[in-house]
Design an enzyme around this catalytic site. Structure first.
Site, PDB file in Angstrom:
ATOM      1  N   ASN A 108      19.069 -39.255  14.412  1.00 45.69           N
ATOM      2  CA  ASN A 108      20.362 -39.875  14.128  1.00 45.69           C
ATOM      3  C   ASN A 108      20.350 -41.366  14.420  1.00 45.69           C
ATOM      4  O   ASN A 108      20.853 -42.176  13.636  1.00 45.69           O
ATOM      5  CB  ASN A 108      21.455 -39.214  14.965  1.00 45.69           C
ATOM      6  CG  ASN A 108      21.768 -37.811  14.526  1.00 45.69           C
ATOM      7  OD1 ASN A 108      21.118 -37.258  13.652  1.00 45.69           O
ATOM      8  ND2 ASN A 108      22.762 -37.216  15.145  1.00 45.69           N
ATOM      9  N   ARG A 483      21.773 -41.790  -0.394  1.00 51.11           N
ATOM     10  CA  ARG A 483      20.895 -42.480   0.539  1.00 51.11           C
ATOM     11  C   ARG A 483      19.825 -41.574   1.128  1.00 51.11           C
ATOM     12  O   ARG A 483      20.099 -40.503   1.624  1.00 51.11           O
ATOM     13  CB  ARG A 483      21.730 -43.083   1.680  1.00 51.11           C
ATOM     14  CG  ARG A 483      21.014 -44.109   2.526  1.00 51.11           C
ATOM     15  CD  ARG A 483      21.102 -45.452   1.864  1.00 51.11           C
ATOM     16  NE  ARG A 483      22.515 -45.788   1.684  1.00 51.11           N
ATOM     17  CZ  ARG A 483      23.232 -46.488   2.569  1.00 51.11           C
ATOM     18  NH1 ARG A 483      22.671 -46.933   3.659  1.00 51.11           N
ATOM     19  NH2 ARG A 483      24.503 -46.752   2.343  1.00 51.11           N
ATOM     20  N   HIS A 513      30.159 -38.369  -5.260  1.00 46.31           N
ATOM     21  CA  HIS A 513      29.988 -37.592  -4.034  1.00 46.31           C
ATOM     22  C   HIS A 513      30.630 -36.212  -4.142  1.00 46.31           C
ATOM     23  O   HIS A 513      30.536 -35.404  -3.224  1.00 46.31           O
ATOM     24  CB  HIS A 513      30.591 -38.383  -2.862  1.00 46.31           C
ATOM     25  CG  HIS A 513      30.293 -37.821  -1.523  1.00 46.31           C
ATOM     26  ND1 HIS A 513      31.260 -37.284  -0.705  1.00 46.31           N
ATOM     27  CD2 HIS A 513      29.131 -37.701  -0.839  1.00 46.31           C
ATOM     28  CE1 HIS A 513      30.717 -36.869   0.416  1.00 46.31           C
ATOM     29  NE2 HIS A 513      29.423 -37.100   0.360  1.00 46.31           N
ATOM     30  N   TYR A 546      24.795 -26.305   8.184  1.00 50.39           N
ATOM     31  CA  TYR A 546      26.007 -27.096   7.983  1.00 50.39           C
ATOM     32  C   TYR A 546      27.180 -26.148   7.776  1.00 50.39           C
ATOM     33  O   TYR A 546      27.098 -25.222   6.970  1.00 50.39           O
ATOM     34  CB  TYR A 546      25.896 -27.977   6.736  1.00 50.39           C
ATOM     35  CG  TYR A 546      25.078 -29.237   6.878  1.00 50.39           C
ATOM     36  CD1 TYR A 546      23.963 -29.303   7.697  1.00 50.39           C
ATOM     37  CD2 TYR A 546      25.422 -30.374   6.155  1.00 50.39           C
ATOM     38  CE1 TYR A 546      23.205 -30.449   7.800  1.00 50.39           C
ATOM     39  CE2 TYR A 546      24.678 -31.541   6.259  1.00 50.39           C
ATOM     40  CZ  TYR A 546      23.565 -31.569   7.083  1.00 50.39           C
ATOM     41  OH  TYR A 546      22.821 -32.721   7.190  1.00 50.39           O
ATOM     42  N   HIS A 670      30.910 -29.902   8.775  1.00 51.58           N
ATOM     43  CA  HIS A 670      30.857 -30.767   7.607  1.00 51.58           C
ATOM     44  C   HIS A 670      32.002 -30.502   6.627  1.00 51.58           C
ATOM     45  O   HIS A 670      32.202 -31.258   5.683  1.00 51.58           O
ATOM     46  CB  HIS A 670      29.509 -30.562   6.912  1.00 51.58           C
ATOM     47  CG  HIS A 670      29.225 -31.523   5.807  1.00 51.58           C
ATOM     48  ND1 HIS A 670      29.138 -31.131   4.489  1.00 51.58           N
ATOM     49  CD2 HIS A 670      29.012 -32.860   5.813  1.00 51.58           C
ATOM     50  CE1 HIS A 670      28.862 -32.186   3.733  1.00 51.58           C
ATOM     51  NE2 HIS A 670      28.793 -33.246   4.513  1.00 51.58           N
TER      52      HIS A 670
END
Length: 793
Positions: A108, A483, A513, A546, A670
């Protein structure tokens, strides 16, 4: 909305305070590892001033543009990383779970420096002095980040040396130094080095005949100082890259039996010994540098800026843009230099000069510079050192449906919407089954999908290719600007195009997105539309770790909205009006603001008003102001914000009706859920967008209403469980500090992820508690990629 008995009981406890969550109600609430103050001074964009409701005298008496009401984005992100690190520090967690989070913290922070610190350095180099809503300039943020992260890395090192390593030793998992080994073991290691490591090494020397070597991003390197003999006063610097295709920790046991040194997941509870690969290399450098004197060695590691961009408007095409970005990223500016504390001054000075880094960007660390390799220890067969294993389950609505009868799956969705909750429901038995069925169903006419991130061996892509081969119209939107997934997405784009599939690469000026799929099917009563709107990616591996939600629906209004959205992906005009979906950057901000203001109006009229919003990040200053206005009107607001949060709760007269929480645990939270009470006619939404400026204004996002009463109860239960968590939930105060909630004496432990696991087991018939082939592989690393900076992986 109804909830299970345990949730109702806990709700009585948290609702003892007028705001619904009195920290004094839990005497065992404790402070986080270290608090971080993240408030400051700055001006807000005042664009919303003219449109704010003016019927609240209290609101107009407070200047909500004042910087004192806003927290700093970057320091709020670091506060989240402290909570991640706390999972490694917390001795209530099983040992290998702590090891896992020690590794996750390194990953991270690597990406935080690459993205956020890299961006700040670019602003500084360009002379940008504009202040953030909290009042800081880029230079001020950069200085505070470096000061804060120095302390955080020291905390990580102490955690390993003082807590983790001794606990591993006690458990029979030994990571030892080469110099402590007996001669026979050192001899075996030398043989291993000569046969399996030495051929992979390439020493790069810096001298008048050789330029300073290129140091790749995040690679662990060894600085080697040599001279010809003891009389030679000239030291030569060489860089040796620690190979990433060799085990970072070499297993000594059985090394003489043609072992490759890798960590073996089949190991039992017998003692196991490892040695860091860099120590194996260091002890045998004479084979790499023969006939010279090795004077000194030290490890170092470089982090480079990932904020490399090109002007899309003048580029020939998005593919060329992304390929160029990938090339430039390799040689980007250095934003951090990590060095071993034992590094000699000469080597340190040379690196600082050649890499052009500031002294403040140098991090001297004891021991390991890169803890990512520790994640391999999680594969050890030591169940007593781990959390109870979890295999995602078959969704009960799809348990008896097979690919041989595709009409059954669509009939099930048409009968009633389906809510999918990963990683409790398996990806393969839900989303993948939906796509596989559509690809092979002769009645399906078209499939359209928007993909942001997907697995490197994506079965999702294979299903779309299969659909095209079966004669269906297939259109895929693959976001090339995702990314750190650009290269993977480029490969899939080329593969899809080779199969003759219509592919859109992205949109100029916007990043796509949204996570959506549309299936068009011919049925007896006409063409039907089946939609999937999700909070998470079409990624089979991250779906195991997630926590995400997805809605499968035959609602024609949602389907028609997706038709408009996909036409924009492949065309060029974005619709402004949608029937049910909230779509950014068109109507989403406006619709969310309208619902917040509606609750404020109800509160001023004296009726119950409540908002619960669960998201990854709350960064947009205008949305923060809307929530302040609602709080001042009397709306009860609970915010479950996993990461970045600009809002300051608990300020008298402004935000005393707002509580902010964060849940950090075994699964990465998430999902996005938005609840508005609306005088009992409640609205529930799920989708891909956080309340960040980039999501609302510069991304294509989709959020869908959940209207089925049972599914709304399911969402309410999730929210209630999270808001009653006394094991993994943190509460933020007005200064941006977090305290972790803990059970009072005699109070049962309520942990969000464990309770949802237990609830899933209860909902699945006993005979269906069986692992699916695609779910049996090693649990994926909790990859927080993108979430700790942008709030959107």
């Amino acid at each position: 909305m109804t909830a299970d008995e345990d949730v109702d009981e806990s709700a009585q406890h948290v609702n003892a305070h007028p705001n619904g969550h009195d920290p004094k109600a839990n005497p065992a609430e404790r402070e986080a590892v270290d608090e971080i103050l993240i408030g400051s001074d700055a001006d807000l964009d005042n664009e919303l001033n003219e449109t704010l409701a003016d019927d609240s005298d209290q609101a107009t008496a407070v200047d909500l543009e004042a910087s004192e009401f806003y927290l700093n984005r970057e320091l709020s992100e670091l506060a989240f990383q402290r909570r991640v690190l706390h999972e490694a520090l917390d001795d209530r967690n099983p040992l290998l779970e702590r090891v896992k989070f020690l590794s996750i913290f390194t990953q991270n922070m690597d990406e935080f420096f690459m993205k956020r610190v890299g961006g700040l350095k670019q602003q500084m180099a360009a002379g940008v002095s504009e202040r953030t809503p909290d009042g800081r300039t880029p230079d001020q943020q950069w200085r505070e980040i470096l000061s804060t992260t120095h302390e955080m890395f020291e905390m990580q090192n102490r955690c390993y040396h003082e807590d983790i390593k001794p606990a591993l030793d006690e458990a029979g998992i030994h990571i030892v130094d080469h110099e402590t080994l007996e001669y026979e073991k050192q001899k075996l290691l030398r043989q291993y080095f000569e046969s399996s490591v030495l051929p992979t090494l390439t020493p790069l020397t810096f001298d008048p005949a050789h330029p300073f070597p290129f140091i790749s991003n995040l690679s662990l390197s060894m600085a080697v100082l040599t001279r010809n003999d003891a009389t030679d006063e000239t030291l030569k610097f060489s860089r040796v890259k620690i190979p990433q295709n060799r085990p970072r920790f070499v297993r000594l046991d059985g090394l003489g039996d043609d072992d490759d040194g890798r960590i073996d997941e089949a190991n039992s509870d017998e003692d196991i010994t490892y040695i860091p690969l860099e120590q194996v290399i260091e002890a045998n450098l004479d084979l790499l540098f023969p006939n010279v004197e090795i004077v000194d060695t030290a490890l170092f590691r470089v982090t480079r800026n990932a904020e490399v961009r090109r002007n899309e408007e003048v580029a020939e095409g998005l593919i060329e843009v992304i390929e160029d970005v990938l090339r430039q990223r390799r040689f980007a500016t250095v934003v951090r230099l990590e060095v071993a504390s034992s590094m000699p001054a000469a080597a340190r000075e040379l690196l600082i000069n050649q890499l052009d880094v500031d002294e403040r960007e140098v991090f001297e660390l004891e021991g390991h510079l890169d803890y990512r390799g520790l994640f391999d220890l999680v594969d050890l067969n030591r169940p007593e050192l781990k959390l109870d294993s979890w295999t995602p389950q078959i969704h009960p609505r799809f348990a008896d449906i097979t690919l041989d009868h595709p009409s059954e799956l669509f009939a099930e969705i048409r009968q009633k919407d389906v809510l999918i909750h990963h990683p409790y429901h398996s990806f393969s038995s839900t989303v993948q089954k939906f796509l596989d069925t559509a690809a092979n169903d002769p009645e399906v006419l078209a499939i359209k999908a928007a993909i942001y991130r997907t697995a490197s061996d994506s079965q999702v892509i294979e299903s779309l290719i299969e659909a095209a081969k079966n004669g269906k119209q297939v259109a895929v939107m693959v976001e090339l600007k995702a990314r750190f997934d650009e290269e993977n997405n480029l490969r899939w784009v080329k593969r899809l195009e080779e199969e003759g599939i219509h592919v859109a690469y992205g949109t100029i000026g916007l990043k796509t997105h949204s996570k959506t799929t549309l299936v068009v099917r011919e049925e007896d009563d006409g063409v039907q539309l089946y939609s999937h709107v999700s909070t998470g990616n079409y990624h089979s591996e991250t779906a195991k770790t997630y926590a995400d939600l997805g809605l499968l629906t035959s609602d024609r209004n949602i389907g028609q909205d997706l038709v408009k959205l996909f036409n924009f992906f492949t065309g060029h005009s974005l619709h402004e009006q949608y029937r049910k979906l909230l779509v950014a950057p068109e109507n989403m901000r406006e619709e969310f603001v309208q619902r917040i203001r509606r609750e404020a109006k109800h509160a001023r009229e004296g009726t119950e008003a409540r908002i619960v919003a669960k998201m990854n990040a709350l960064e947009d200053p205008k949305m923060v102001r809307e929530l302040y206005e609602a709080s001042m009107a009397g709306v009860d607001i609970d915010l479950l914000v996993r990461g970045i949060c600009r809002l300051r709760p608990g300020i008298e007269g402004v935000s005393e009706n707002i509580a902010v929480y964060s849940v950090v645990g075994r699964f990465l939270e998430h999902s996005r859920i938005f609840y508005f009470h609306n005088r009992g006619q409640s609205d529930y939404y799920i989708g891909s967008a956080d309340w960040m400026t980039r999501n609302l204004d510069r991304r294509i996002e989709a959020v869908a209403p959940v209207e089925d009463p049972l599914l709304r109860e399911n969402l309410q239960t999730i929210l209630d469980i999270m808001l009653s968590d006394n094991r993994k939930r943190w509460r933020m105060d007005a200064d941006g500090n977090y305290k972790q909630l803990m059970p009072a004496d005699g109070e049962p432990v309520r942990s969000t992820h464990q309770r949802l696991i237990d609830a899933t087991k209860e909902s699945v018939p006993e005979e269906d508690h069986r692992p699916l082939p695609s779910e049996q592989r090693r649990e994926s690393q909790v990859d927080l990629r993108g979430t700790f900076t942008d709030g959107q992986p």
